[in-house]
Design a protein around this motif. Sequence first.
Motif, PDB file in Angstrom:
ATOM      1  N   SER A 191      48.891  45.316  29.569  1.00 47.27           N
ATOM      2  CA  SER A 191      48.592  45.525  30.978  1.00 47.27           C
ATOM      3  C   SER A 191      48.473  44.231  31.765  1.00 47.27           C
TER       4      SER A 191
ATOM      5  N   LEU B 258      45.898  42.670  32.080  1.00 53.01           N
ATOM      6  CA  LEU B 258      44.649  42.808  32.804  1.00 53.01           C
ATOM      7  C   LEU B 258      43.490  42.405  31.893  1.00 53.01           C
TER       8      LEU B 258
ATOM      9  N   LEU C 132      32.166  33.042  36.790  1.00 51.31           N
ATOM     10  CA  LEU C 132      33.278  33.962  36.976  1.00 51.31           C
ATOM     11  C   LEU C 132      34.375  33.344  37.839  1.00 51.31           C
ATOM     12  N   ASP C 133      33.957  32.584  38.824  1.00 42.29           N
ATOM     13  CA  ASP C 133      34.911  31.918  39.701  1.00 42.29           C
ATOM     14  C   ASP C 133      35.795  30.982  38.886  1.00 42.29           C
TER      15      ASP C 133
ATOM     16  N   LYS D  49      38.053  33.073  36.573  1.00 46.18           N
ATOM     17  CA  LYS D  49      39.145  33.707  37.308  1.00 46.18           C
ATOM     18  C   LYS D  49      40.285  32.725  37.581  1.00 46.18           C
ATOM     19  N   ARG D  50      39.919  31.548  37.987  1.00 42.59           N
ATOM     20  CA  ARG D  50      40.903  30.530  38.298  1.00 42.59           C
ATOM     21  C   ARG D  50      41.750  30.221  37.055  1.00 42.59           C
TER      22      ARG D  50
ATOM     23  N   GLY E 192      43.772  33.183  35.719  1.00 41.86           N
ATOM     24  CA  GLY E 192      44.867  33.412  36.660  1.00 41.86           C
ATOM     25  C   GLY E 192      46.043  32.512  36.335  1.00 41.86           C
ATOM     26  N   LEU E 193      45.754  31.281  36.015  1.00 41.63           N
ATOM     27  CA  LEU E 193      46.807  30.342  35.632  1.00 41.63           C
ATOM     28  C   LEU E 193      47.542  30.820  34.390  1.00 41.63           C
ATOM     29  N   LEU E 194      46.821  31.549  33.564  1.00 40.95           N
ATOM     30  CA  LEU E 194      47.414  32.045  32.335  1.00 40.95           C
ATOM     31  C   LEU E 194      48.120  33.386  32.547  1.00 40.95           C
ATOM     32  N   GLY E 195      48.117  33.843  33.799  1.00 42.07           N
ATOM     33  CA  GLY E 195      48.916  35.021  34.111  1.00 42.07           C
ATOM     34  C   GLY E 195      48.199  36.363  34.122  1.00 42.07           C
ATOM     35  N   TYR E 196      46.908  36.347  34.067  1.00 44.19           N
ATOM     36  CA  TYR E 196      46.196  37.619  34.055  1.00 44.19           C
ATOM     37  C   TYR E 196      45.523  37.917  35.386  1.00 44.19           C
ATOM     38  N   ASP E 197      45.417  39.198  35.681  1.00 41.55           N
ATOM     39  CA  ASP E 197      44.588  39.614  36.803  1.00 41.55           C
ATOM     40  C   ASP E 197      43.298  40.200  36.254  1.00 41.55           C
ATOM     41  N   LEU E 198      42.348  40.382  37.141  1.00 43.61           N
ATOM     42  CA  LEU E 198      41.023  40.808  36.707  1.00 43.61           C
ATOM     43  C   LEU E 198      40.708  42.223  37.179  1.00 43.61           C
ATOM     44  N   LEU E 199      40.192  43.015  36.274  1.00 46.55           N
ATOM     45  CA  LEU E 199      39.785  44.361  36.644  1.00 46.55           C
ATOM     46  C   LEU E 199      38.272  44.462  36.534  1.00 46.55           C
ATOM     47  N   PHE E 200      37.627  44.634  37.667  1.00 42.17           N
ATOM     48  CA  PHE E 200      36.173  44.789  37.671  1.00 42.17           C
ATOM     49  C   PHE E 200      35.836  46.263  37.541  1.00 42.17           C
TER      50      PHE E 200
END
Lengths: 336, 336
Positions: free
Chosen positions: B58, B60, B82-83, B86-87, B90-98
């Motif tokens: 996914s 994710l 978390l900030d 996330k950064r 994100g560089l590694l290609g993932y998005d975050l699902l809260f």
Amino acid sequence: MNIKTIAKMAGVSVATVSKIINNYADIGEETKQRVLKIMNDVGYMPSSSAKTLATKKSNLIGVVFAGQLNSDLSHPYFVSVLDAFKRQIGLLGYDLLFFSNEKFFREKEDYLARCRHFQVEGCIIIAGDQVEPSVNLLDSSDIPCIGIDIKLTGNNSAYLTSDNAKISSCAVEHFYMSGYRDIGFLGINRVTEVTTTREVAFKEAMNMFGLNINSDWFTYSEDFEGESGYQAMKKLIARGSLPRAIFAVTDLLAFGALRAMKEHQIRVPDDVAIIGCDDLLACQYSDPALTTIKQDKEKIGKLAALMLYDMINQQMDPKVIIVEPELVVRQSCGGA
Amino acid sequence: MNIKTIAKMAGVSVATVSKIINNYADIGEETKQRVLKIMNDVGYMPSSSAKTLATKKSNLIGVVFAGQLNSDLSHPYFVSVLDAFKRQIGLLGYDLLFFSNEKFFREKEDYLARCRHFQVEGCIIIAGDQVEPSVNLLDSSDIPCIGIDIKLTGNNSAYLTSDNAKISSCAVEHFYMSGYRDIGFLGINRVTEVTTTREVAFKEAMNMFGLNINSDWFTYSEDFEGESGYQAMKKLIARGSLPRAIFAVTDLLAFGALRAMKEHQIRVPDDVAIIGCDDLLACQYSDPALTTIKQDKEKIGKLAALMLYDMINQQMDPKVIIVEPELVVRQSCGGA
DNA sequence: CTGAAAGCGCTTACAG
DNA sequence: CTGAAAGCGCTTACAG
């Protein structure tokens, strides 16, 4: 573990299981209970991707931090708004998808594409500066969007913002009523809906009260960080002439200014009074405690969730909602 | 707009388009360029749900705020971690699902099920208190998990935490070296990995320096909010006898204590010195500026992302990483 | 280098 | 009240 297995175990069809999962009425009570029990026993959980693929509904809300220099999770004001938003939208059954700004499919920063990619049902867009065209694309799409401090104009968009004009006039008025006449301005060197509005309104309010606008008393920070506010305040101090009061467009900047003044033995509010904006937690603990114009983060976040929900579900007409700010008097602005 | 349309437009098969999207090598350069151009022109974006359904990946990462009383987005310390996380992720290609904590499928708070539901590839788990059993379930599953300040023991889990024992000993040592001998403790009334460790280590450090542990000088807040620290400090003040120094397990609590002391005209650090922990932004601006034990939020968040990535991709052996804290001297702890 | 086809796990008319 | 089957938009052996 999939729906087929469950169906087999219960001796019914896949369609029947699906209907039970989705609470269709036309299912025999006995069958329903039997299947429910099995699902419970084996801890079955339907696959989101399959469901999304079949229904086009993801139950996901995208959150995008707009702008080149976006605030991400680093600006306490937006974090608080988001916190309230998350809580409320969670109650309404949605999860949140934070798009990473760093990287994406073929290196394109295309929010709309990403939204389609994940089939998010709506978006919350947090203001940043130098907003990319791709945000406009998303705004004008058919995906419901709710903006925070960013003017969205699409047919399926709405936005929320504090009354930024009033924020400035509140500050000027309070200064005026406390006897201050020589008032300066600590702004920000970036073109943002919010800060621009506040600066324009500041000047208007000054005019309204018949106060002199002295450009020597205007100073600008490079970004939203406290450190930059500190630098900006040092520049102002270096110019030699100081106002008796300063309105800082943001608490963070005000904190930086506080630090600069402390370093230069300028007493607050005795030498220079200051009013910030946001009512961050830290205002209560700063030295001196910061008088500020409060933005109702809780209310804004909650309203954003409610409005977005309505837009997604009942095609509510998008609106703009302006939330009233409120003066919070603490120690950084005494009487002149 | 789907892969089929693109295939038709380009006059190739769906399989070929798929391979181009996924950068397979065995495709003619000419074909590839032609298809790429078409995708670009029409702004085609593959559907995430279809891809996930087919591949079980996914892209994710799930973020769960553990515990009944979780910190969500309201605790500045975790938000900062978390900030940074996330950064990097994100560089590694993932998005975050809260995951929203509020509501879920058939009202169950089952994190593992939710992770499977969305097929997240890994999870970050943020500590809270009264951690639910469902967090343990997730921890012991095959989904890679990285914990922040929460001891994860699963085969595919790792966790990061500051050296909490050292945090306390740092504080006691600094008090000792500054000449303080009568030292109190501002803790929290909740059973948490972190706070428990800090309290135990505090007592050990006191013993090590041959200092008296006076239970009258221990006070506990109800939760992590500054307001509760304020209440706890008022309780301590009400008891009549005050220590010369206080270690607060958290900056937020220390800020509350600062406010309580200000109200009671207790001067800091002249009457009572105080050290906090976290190094929140507000420490720089509090009155007085707060001496604290800094947790390296940036480093912790970044490491968490890197470790989780390795666990997902190379089956790296899960580890626990202890990050060094650091004393940051400001004004709230002078010399006795 | 390219394509036909089965499969991922759901939903939804439609038929009975 | 229940089920057979097509379809959602991809990927991936496998064949050629």
